[in-house]
Design an enzyme around this catalytic site. Structure first.
Site, PDB file in Angstrom:
ATOM      1  N   CYS A  89     -84.889 118.232  89.232  1.00 25.82           N
ATOM      2  CA  CYS A  89     -84.523 119.265  88.254  1.00 25.82           C
ATOM      3  C   CYS A  89     -82.998 119.355  88.157  1.00 25.82           C
ATOM      4  O   CYS A  89     -82.317 119.495  89.157  1.00 25.82           O
ATOM      5  CB  CYS A  89     -85.107 120.618  88.646  1.00 25.82           C
ATOM      6  SG  CYS A  89     -84.730 121.910  87.448  1.00 25.82           S
ATOM      7  N   CYS A 122     -25.007 116.039 111.810  1.00 27.51           N
ATOM      8  CA  CYS A 122     -23.736 115.477 111.370  1.00 27.51           C
ATOM      9  C   CYS A 122     -23.614 114.011 111.775  1.00 27.51           C
ATOM     10  O   CYS A 122     -24.100 113.605 112.823  1.00 27.51           O
ATOM     11  CB  CYS A 122     -22.599 116.282 111.994  1.00 27.51           C
ATOM     12  SG  CYS A 122     -20.981 115.573 111.701  1.00 27.51           S
ATOM     13  N   CYS A 141     -22.640 103.854 109.779  1.00 27.17           N
ATOM     14  CA  CYS A 141     -22.137 102.485 109.718  1.00 27.17           C
ATOM     15  C   CYS A 141     -21.628 102.015 111.072  1.00 27.17           C
ATOM     16  O   CYS A 141     -21.264 100.852 111.217  1.00 27.17           O
ATOM     17  CB  CYS A 141     -21.053 102.350 108.650  1.00 27.17           C
ATOM     18  SG  CYS A 141     -19.539 103.215 109.076  1.00 27.17           S
TER      19      CYS A 141
HETATM   20 ZN   LIG Z   1     -85.704 123.760  88.469  1.00 23.81          ZN
END
Ligand SMILES: [Zn+2]
Ligand SMILES: [Zn+2]
Ligand SMILES: [Zn+2]
Ligand SMILES: [Zn+2]
Lengths: 153, 538
Positions: free
Chosen positions: B202, B334, B350
């Protein structure tokens, strides 16, 4: 919920024991309300003539509102049927075990559906992606999200 | 109600303070401006909207529910069906009202059946439009009081003491206890808002009033159900998105993030629950990835994932001092590092001497192609391309890491300031400048981080040089402020430190503004050229 689960399985078990189950089905084990095992064969003309399989049901207290975990037994003696919707680890891709489950379905109606799924098989072949699925599948087939591509099961 | 929702009076913009800073008069930054407690956040008028901002409305869950209700009422009125049926119809069409109206006008019975409002068999029966009743009374309850010839036995639980039954429009009756267990399981275990009839095969769906009725006062499950409905509504609406922050229930409505606009706009939005809840409306990135476009950001993140192994060594939190080789752990945001052992000062990024970075600030942000050329000569081109990638990745990852570290630093600093507050005459508000500065540093490091992803994909040109100039200026400002935040705090020097930090914060805001504004303008003017094909960009 727990009350419904016991009452429902109790009733289903009594019916199976008093009225003989449909042809081709035999209850092998139902010692508790956790795990039941059925022997299943396909009668009549089919690709699985003469083959016997074992179908395992696992329940928890959400049954029957949620589907049981259903799979073929794969061990030293038993094999899963070679079928496009059955993986070699025994997991079954069938929509009634997932999104199309209805609490009005029963253990026997699942067995019958699986029987007819085998009976209508045209060609024995493994599901696509069987190896990958089997390698990664969860233990409980209910945890798998199958995509149902076939309306016949 | 149109689909254009306007909540402009709710609009909240955390860049509002930047406007104050725009004049570049740092000395005027007063306590009020730096006071994070200020709650009279001004509404930014549409005219003041910056180029790099998009228009959007932050929504609470209640406001999203209002929108949802508005759509339902709208459809309910147009079709003459009750609200619960209208809701099922809308969910069936993924909340696409126009498509629903089209289809429903064409064949209302078929749409109602497909949406689970009415049983399929009835719908397929011939005849013109179905009477309105079929959608109006989607559920019924019967209390079986009269002794019927056959007592009702629920086909699910087989409990014949259950007397109250419920059924949907299909007429499949089950006891209310079973309905309750079933609906509760669907919602709680499966997280499912689509609840079909328990009858086998259903397709009729339970409307909201039916769900609430069988839940019988279980407010927790009812609340979960409502949440699932809202999730479904937002997921279906192209103009809505939930805030991705854990346990945040706010959402955002934004109308500009169409696929084509994502080639020129980065739709960063904030949910309104917390200014830190920033995310992208155009892609799944859970944060502010301005100034880089969604598709470029996605490409970059994919590249980082693909190359993560080779690049992993960079993410490590320890390095060796380039002079004495003792291990140095980076514990602040920093980049100015001083080796505890030999006092050697160098740049974390670097590893070069910090001296060179000091006044003529540094070319640390710019990848020097010359090294690429020599590497190409000496070795393979793939080595050069990896080096090039690592250059950008290094800086990208560093800003991410530093942003996290500066927040940790703040927690430490805050503690110190609290202690200081007790021992000096400073008020709580007066020590809040640090918080403001840390927030700004974190925000700008996010911008900087993504500028490196952008620079990696920008084609070498004068435009790219200008981009990198802005990047360098912002980076310098951020590093200066960051360093200031790490300087030791003494009670006597607080007023000076406060002034310096406040001034720097304002300057950093300004640099960030310039960076974002210029990139956004560049997108509009088509100034940015990529060195690789970019999705949706030509
Ligand atoms: Zn039903
Ligand atoms: Zn029942
Ligand atoms: Zn949020
Ligand atoms: Zn995005």
């Amino acid at each position: 919920m727990a009350a419904v689960y016991m009452r429902r399985l109790g009733k289903e078990l009594r019916e199976i024991e008093t009225e003989a189950p449909p042809a081709g089905l035999r209850l092998l084990k139902a010692d508790d309300f956790d795990t039941w095992i059925f022997q299943i064969e396909v009668l009549g003309d089919s690709l699985y003539r003469g083959e016997r399989f074992a179908l395992k049901f696992r329940f928890d207290n959400t049954y029957p509102f949620s589907a049981p975990a259903v799979q073929f037994v794969v061990d030293s003696q038993m094999r899963a049927p070679v079928h496009p919707h059955v993986y070699t680890n025994g997991h079954i891709c069938a929509s009634i075990l997932g999104e199309d489950w209805s609490p009005t379905l029963s253990v026997i109606s699942v067995c019958i559906t699986i029987q007819s799924m085998l009976a209508s098989c045209k060609k024995k072949e493994l599901p696509e992606g069987n190896d990958t699925y089997v390698r990664t599948a969860p233990d409980n087939p209910k945890k798998t999200h199958f995509v149902y591509d076939d309306d016949t099961v | 109600m149109s689909s254009d929702y306007d909540y402009s009076d709710e609009e909240y913009d955390d860049d509002e303070e930047m406007l104050d800073a725009e004049d570049g008069e740092p000395s005027t930054a007063s306590d009020e401006e730096m006071d994070i407690e200020t709650d009279d956040i001004k509404v930014i008028s549409k005219g003041k909207k910056k180029l790099y901002e998009v228009e959007y409305d932050p929504l609470t869950q209640a406001e999203v529910e209002d929108l949802m209700r508005g759509d339902v009422e709208n459809i309910s009125a147009i079709f003459g069906v009750d609200a619960t049926a209208a809701a099922l119809l809308l969910r069936h069409m993924d909340w696409n009202k126009d498509r629903l109206i089209d289809k429903y006008m064409d064949n209302s019975a078929a749409v109602a059946a497909a949406a689970g409002v009415s049983p399929a068999s009835k719908a397929s029966s011939p005849g013109p439009e179905r009477p309105r009743r079929s959608t109006r009374s989607a559920s019924k309850t019967h209390r079986k009081v009269d002794p019927a010839p056959q007592p009702f036995v629920c086909p699910i639980c087989f409990d014949d003491t259950q007397v109250e039954t419920s059924e949907l429009s299909c007429g499949h009756a089950f006891c209310t206890g079973c309905w309750n267990a079933y609906v509760t399981g669907k919602i709680r275990e499966e997280g499912e808002h689509r609840i079909s009839c328990m009858g086998e095969g259903c397709g009729v769906l339970a409307p909201d009033n039916f769900v609430l009725k069988v839940l019988d006062g279980d407010t927790e499950t009812a609340g979960r159900y409502q949440e699932l409905l809202v999730r479904n509504f937002v997921a279906s609406s192209r103009n809505l998105k939930f805030c991705p922050y854990p346990s945040c229930t706010h959402a955002v409505s934004c109308h500009v993030a169409s696929r084509s606009s994502l080639a020129t706009v980065v739709p960063t939005v904030s949910c309104g629950a917390d200014p830190k809840h920033k995310f992208c409306f155009g892609c799944p990135i859970e944060g502010d990835h301005r100034p880089v476009l969604c598709s470029v950001a996605k490409m970059w993140l994919q590249k980082c994932r693909d190359d993560s192994e080779t690049a992993n060594w960079i993410k490590t939190n320890t390095k060796e001092c380039s002079k004495c080789q003792s291990t140095i752990e980076k514990n602040g945001g920093c980049n100015h590092m001083t080796c505890k052992k030999c006092k050697w000062e160098f740049c974390w990024v670097c590893m070069g001497p910090w001296q060179e970075h000091g006044t003529a600030w540094y070319s640390c942000n710019r990848y020097d192609d010359k090294t690429g050329v020599s590497a190409r000569d000496a070795q393979s081109a793939s080595r050069a391309s990896l080096e090039r990638y690592l250059h950008y990745y290094n800086r990208w990852a560093n800003h991410e890491q530093s942003a996290k570290l500066s927040v940790e630093l703040y927690v430490k600093t805050e503690k110190k300031m609290e202690e200081m507050q007790l021992s000096t005459a400073l008020t709580w508000i007066e020590v809040q400048f640090m918080k403001k500065a840390v927030d700004e540093v974190e925000k700008c490091r996010t911008t900087l981080k993504w500028t490196y992803a952008m620079a990696y994909y920008l084609e070498k040109s004068n435009q790219k040089e200008l981009f990198e100039d802005n990047q360098r200026d912002l980076e310098k400002a951020v590093e200066d402020l960051s360093e200031l935040l790490e300087s030791p705090i003494e009670a006597e020097t607080i007023p000076t430190l406060r002034q310096k930090v406040t001034d720097k914060t304002v300057y950093v805001q300004k640099r960030n503004e310039i960076m974002l504004e210029d990139t956004a303008q560049g997108y509009e003017e088509g100034r940015w050229k990529w060195n690789t094909p970019v999705e949706g960009y030509d």
